[in-house]
Structures are given as C-alpha cells and as structure tokens.
Enzyme design. Structure first.
Site, PDB file in Angstrom:
ATOM      1  N   HIS A 157      10.008  28.179 -73.925  1.00 14.46           N
ATOM      2  CA  HIS A 157       8.586  28.203 -74.265  1.00 14.46           C
ATOM      3  C   HIS A 157       7.957  26.823 -74.059  1.00 14.46           C
ATOM      4  O   HIS A 157       6.910  26.691 -73.403  1.00 14.46           O
ATOM      5  CB  HIS A 157       8.416  28.639 -75.723  1.00 14.46           C
ATOM      6  CG  HIS A 157       7.031  28.465 -76.267  1.00 14.46           C
ATOM      7  ND1 HIS A 157       6.164  29.514 -76.446  1.00 14.46           N
ATOM      8  CD2 HIS A 157       6.358  27.348 -76.680  1.00 14.46           C
ATOM      9  CE1 HIS A 157       5.019  29.068 -76.933  1.00 14.46           C
ATOM     10  NE2 HIS A 157       5.122  27.748 -77.082  1.00 14.46           N
ATOM     11  N   GLU A 158       8.573  25.807 -74.626  1.00 12.12           N
ATOM     12  CA  GLU A 158       7.975  24.481 -74.563  1.00 12.12           C
ATOM     13  C   GLU A 158       7.938  23.927 -73.141  1.00 12.12           C
ATOM     14  O   GLU A 158       6.953  23.316 -72.734  1.00 12.12           O
ATOM     15  CB  GLU A 158       8.717  23.525 -75.500  1.00 12.12           C
ATOM     16  CG  GLU A 158       8.555  23.856 -76.967  1.00 12.12           C
ATOM     17  CD  GLU A 158       7.107  23.892 -77.429  1.00 12.12           C
ATOM     18  OE1 GLU A 158       6.262  23.199 -76.833  1.00 12.12           O
ATOM     19  OE2 GLU A 158       6.806  24.621 -78.386  1.00 12.12           O
ATOM     20  N   HIS A 161       5.047  25.109 -71.082  1.00 14.86           N
ATOM     21  CA  HIS A 161       3.791  24.371 -71.214  1.00 14.86           C
ATOM     22  C   HIS A 161       3.681  23.330 -70.101  1.00 14.86           C
ATOM     23  O   HIS A 161       2.591  23.047 -69.605  1.00 14.86           O
ATOM     24  CB  HIS A 161       3.710  23.681 -72.578  1.00 14.86           C
ATOM     25  CG  HIS A 161       3.300  24.584 -73.697  1.00 14.86           C
ATOM     26  ND1 HIS A 161       2.119  25.302 -73.687  1.00 14.86           N
ATOM     27  CD2 HIS A 161       3.906  24.888 -74.878  1.00 14.86           C
ATOM     28  CE1 HIS A 161       2.008  26.002 -74.809  1.00 14.86           C
ATOM     29  NE2 HIS A 161       3.087  25.773 -75.539  1.00 14.86           N
ATOM     30  N   TYR A 172      -6.508  24.205 -73.855  1.00 12.11           N
ATOM     31  CA  TYR A 172      -5.822  24.593 -75.085  1.00 12.11           C
ATOM     32  C   TYR A 172      -6.824  24.887 -76.204  1.00 12.11           C
ATOM     33  O   TYR A 172      -6.825  24.240 -77.263  1.00 12.11           O
ATOM     34  CB  TYR A 172      -4.841  23.500 -75.480  1.00 12.11           C
ATOM     35  CG  TYR A 172      -3.695  23.985 -76.333  1.00 12.11           C
ATOM     36  CD1 TYR A 172      -2.729  24.843 -75.816  1.00 12.11           C
ATOM     37  CD2 TYR A 172      -3.574  23.571 -77.652  1.00 12.11           C
ATOM     38  CE1 TYR A 172      -1.674  25.276 -76.596  1.00 12.11           C
ATOM     39  CE2 TYR A 172      -2.520  23.993 -78.444  1.00 12.11           C
ATOM     40  CZ  TYR A 172      -1.580  24.857 -77.911  1.00 12.11           C
ATOM     41  OH  TYR A 172      -0.524  25.294 -78.683  1.00 12.11           O
ATOM     42  N   GLU A 181      -0.551  29.631 -74.609  1.00 12.12           N
ATOM     43  CA  GLU A 181       0.555  29.930 -75.520  1.00 12.12           C
ATOM     44  C   GLU A 181       1.315  31.184 -75.084  1.00 12.12           C
ATOM     45  O   GLU A 181       2.544  31.246 -75.149  1.00 12.12           O
ATOM     46  CB  GLU A 181       0.034  30.108 -76.949  1.00 12.12           C
ATOM     47  CG  GLU A 181      -0.152  28.822 -77.701  1.00 12.12           C
ATOM     48  CD  GLU A 181       1.152  28.067 -77.892  1.00 12.12           C
ATOM     49  OE1 GLU A 181       2.198  28.701 -78.126  1.00 12.12           O
ATOM     50  OE2 GLU A 181       1.134  26.829 -77.793  1.00 12.12           O
ATOM     51  N   ASP A 254      -6.408  26.218 -85.675  1.00 12.69           N
ATOM     52  CA  ASP A 254      -5.440  26.453 -84.597  1.00 12.69           C
ATOM     53  C   ASP A 254      -6.128  26.485 -83.240  1.00 12.69           C
ATOM     54  O   ASP A 254      -5.833  27.308 -82.391  1.00 12.69           O
ATOM     55  CB  ASP A 254      -4.692  27.768 -84.867  1.00 12.69           C
ATOM     56  CG  ASP A 254      -3.560  28.038 -83.891  1.00 12.69           C
ATOM     57  OD1 ASP A 254      -2.921  27.064 -83.445  1.00 12.69           O
ATOM     58  OD2 ASP A 254      -3.331  29.226 -83.579  1.00 12.69           O
ATOM     59  N   HIS A 259      -2.355  30.301 -81.262  1.00 12.38           N
ATOM     60  CA  HIS A 259      -1.058  30.899 -81.590  1.00 12.38           C
ATOM     61  C   HIS A 259      -1.204  32.298 -82.190  1.00 12.38           C
ATOM     62  O   HIS A 259      -0.209  33.004 -82.337  1.00 12.38           O
ATOM     63  CB  HIS A 259      -0.297  30.031 -82.601  1.00 12.38           C
ATOM     64  CG  HIS A 259       0.193  28.727 -82.054  1.00 12.38           C
ATOM     65  ND1 HIS A 259      -0.551  27.569 -82.126  1.00 12.38           N
ATOM     66  CD2 HIS A 259       1.358  28.393 -81.443  1.00 12.38           C
ATOM     67  CE1 HIS A 259       0.122  26.578 -81.577  1.00 12.38           C
ATOM     68  NE2 HIS A 259       1.286  27.047 -81.155  1.00 12.38           N
TER      69      HIS A 259
END
Length: 339
Positions: A157-158, A161, A172, A181, A254, A259
């Site tokens: 996932h990271e 990005h 974002y 996301e 957020d 998210h």
C-alpha cells in the site's frame, strides 16, 4: 488549494485522534509525529542514481525519530536477526516483483529506483508511512497495533503511493485523495495476492489483517469486500467506510475523508476482480494500472472521471464486450456512473 501532505500513512488520523482523546499515550505521540511529517508537501523523491534491477536498503531508527537510521541490510545481504528488518526487506522485494513481473514496471518510478525502508521508528509508534523517499515502520504499541512490518499489503500500500506520485499525481484531498488511497489499497492487496498465488475468490480483501493487537475487536484496518466492517471496537470506534456512493461522507477531517470514502472505489475493484475471476492482477489489476499510468488523469480526478477512464482502459486492452461491461457494472453497483 491542495493541503501540504508530508507523508501518506496507513492508520488514518481520525483513528489516532480517537485513541488520543481517550488518553492513549502512544497514539497521542504518533499523532504528533504525523502532524510534523505533514508540514511538507509530498514531492517527487530526491534524485538518486538508478540501480541495476532490484536494490533494497533497510535501516534501523533504533527507536529514534530521525531518518534514515543505521543501515542494517542491503541488497543480497544475509538475513538479520531482527524479524522486522527481514519482513521489511522481503516486503520491498514482493512489491517490486508484482510491478516488474506483472506490469513490466521497473520499481516505483519505472527506472529501477532503489527501495529504502526504516524500521523501529520512534517508540510505540502506531503507524507506517511513505515519506516521498522511503517506507517507515513503527513497532506499534502492542496494545492497539502490532509491528507494522507484519502485513505485506501494508508495505505494498505505502509503496503504491510512490507509484501514484510518479504517475497520476492524484491530489491528496476529497475524491482524488480517496482515489489515491484506494489505488494504494488495490495494489497493496495485489502484492499480497501475487505473493501467495491467490485468486480473487481466495483473497480475503482485507488491508492490515493481523495488524490489530489481541483483544481489539476487528480483523483489519479496512475491508475492500465489505467496507465498514473491518473493526468495531470501543477504543477504535466503528469502521466508517461506505461501500456505496449513497454513503459518501462529507467532512473536513482526514483531508476530506480520503481514508473513509476510499471504500467506494475499493469495493468497485473487488467486485470487478471477483466477477472476472482468476487472478485479480491479470485483468482487473491491469486495467487499474493502465488507468493510473495512462497520462489521462488530472490531479483532481474524481470518482466518475476515474470510473470512465477504467472503462476506456478496459476497452483498449481487452476490446468490447465482457471485460468493459464488467467494469461498468462494478462501478454501477457502488453508485458511480462510468458512461
């Protein structure tokens, strides 16, 4: 104006907020550190010499908050006695393998960018994040979260990005941020499925399964198959993700719910992959990758525009008929028109 984002973290700020409000010290400290990292806009990584194929470096912050930390394992080196080091190393390799072997992409920048990670960041740090140059893992506090290197999909996932950073550059915030996301959840899940050889039917479609500490009422941070069901715990609260646009959450927190509302495109992808069957990376994943790298997405792309782009990508790669029709149907089932 797009807010300055210093990093993209796996645990949402509203979860850390809730824990901090309840006096959870580790969460409060993690929230403070996250706020510090968000002071700088996420920019393309600093220039580095390209590496010959896969090149990994894992550092140990030794519970400090300075990066990168002490180098403890480099490409081809022997395993470390520290399990966190080896999990991070293997996770970087598994992520590289998906992009290289399935999509023909050579590291996250498509030019063999070395993959770097730091483990043991801070003390009881309840998060993992991509800072624009490297993966950073906290150990968790052992009460709410365990070691963040423990989930392969979190690593995938990271690093995704980073792929988005080099390609579509989705802002974002609001719907483009939720897509940012969601793309990371999609490819994070695909990294895990590819490493395990799972079909779409065999996959659990959970993000962060095994990350919650014993005693926490939940199975993961998010569920792509059933958004809103990943956890329901007195400390964490209830998973707020909607799986249909009817439940879209409008909030200033957020970054506009990046998210939270990512559950909608997440579910569309899971529905498509399951409908097409077989290995999700072969058709559904290919469509999402083609869309992300097409050059046709604006930084502020919303759900409907992204959906239309996936239908176009499906037609380009697979022709008219079953596949683009399945893409249209998947988006329709989550309340997004793609035509």
């Amino acid at each position: 104006m797009t807010p300055a984002i210093g990093h993209c973290a796996i645990v949402p700020p509203y979860v850390l907020d809730r824990l901090a409000e309840q006096g959870h010290g580790a969460a409060r400290r993690s929230l403070v550190l996250d706020a510090v990292h968000r002071q700088a806009r996420l920019l393309p990584p600093e220039p580095r010499e390209p590496a010959p194929r896969l090149s990994r470096t894992v550092c140990d912050a030794e519970h400090d908050e300075r990066l990168p930390g002490r180098t403890v394992r480099t490409e081809g080196g022997a395993g470390d006695a520290d399990a966190s080091v080896d999990r991070a190393y293997d996770g970087l390799g598994a992520t590289f393998a998906l992009y290289d072997e399935v999509f023909g992409r050579h590291s996250i920048d498509d030019a063999y960018l070395p993959l770097d990670a730091t483990v043991h960041y801070g003390r009881d740090y309840d998060n993992a994040f991509w800072d624009g140059n490297r993966m950073v893992f906290g150990d968790g506090d052992g009460e709410i979260f365990v070691d963040f290197t423990s989930c392969l999909d979190v690593i995938g996932h990271e690093l995704a990005h980073g792929v988005t950073q080099y390609t579509a550059g989705l802002e974002y915030i609001n719907q483009s941020g939720a897509l940012n996301e969601s793309v990371s959840d999609v490819f994070g899940s695909l990294v895990r499925q590819y490493a395990l050889g799972q079909t779409a039917e065999e996959a659990d479609w959970l993000i962060g399964a095994g990350l919650l500490a014993p005693g926490v009422r939940g199975v993961a941070l998010r569920s792509m198959k059933a958004p809103g069901t990943a956890y329901d715990d007195p400390r964490l609260g209830k998973d707020p993700q909607p799986g249909h646009f009817d439940g879209y959450v409008r909030t200033r927190r957020d970054n506009g719910g990046v998210h939270i509302n990512s559950g909608i495109p997440n579910h569309a992808f899971q529905l498509l992959a399951t409908a097409l069957g077989g290995h999700a990376w072969e058709r559904a994943g290919r469509i999402w990758y083609d869309t992300l790298t097409s050059g046709d997405l604006a930084p502020n792309t919303g759900f409907a525009a992204f959906a239309r782009a996936t239908v176009a990508a499906a037609r380009t790669r697979f022709g008219e008929g079953e596949v683009p029709d399945a893409v249209t149907e998947a988006w329709s089932r989550v309340g997004i028109r793609s035509t």
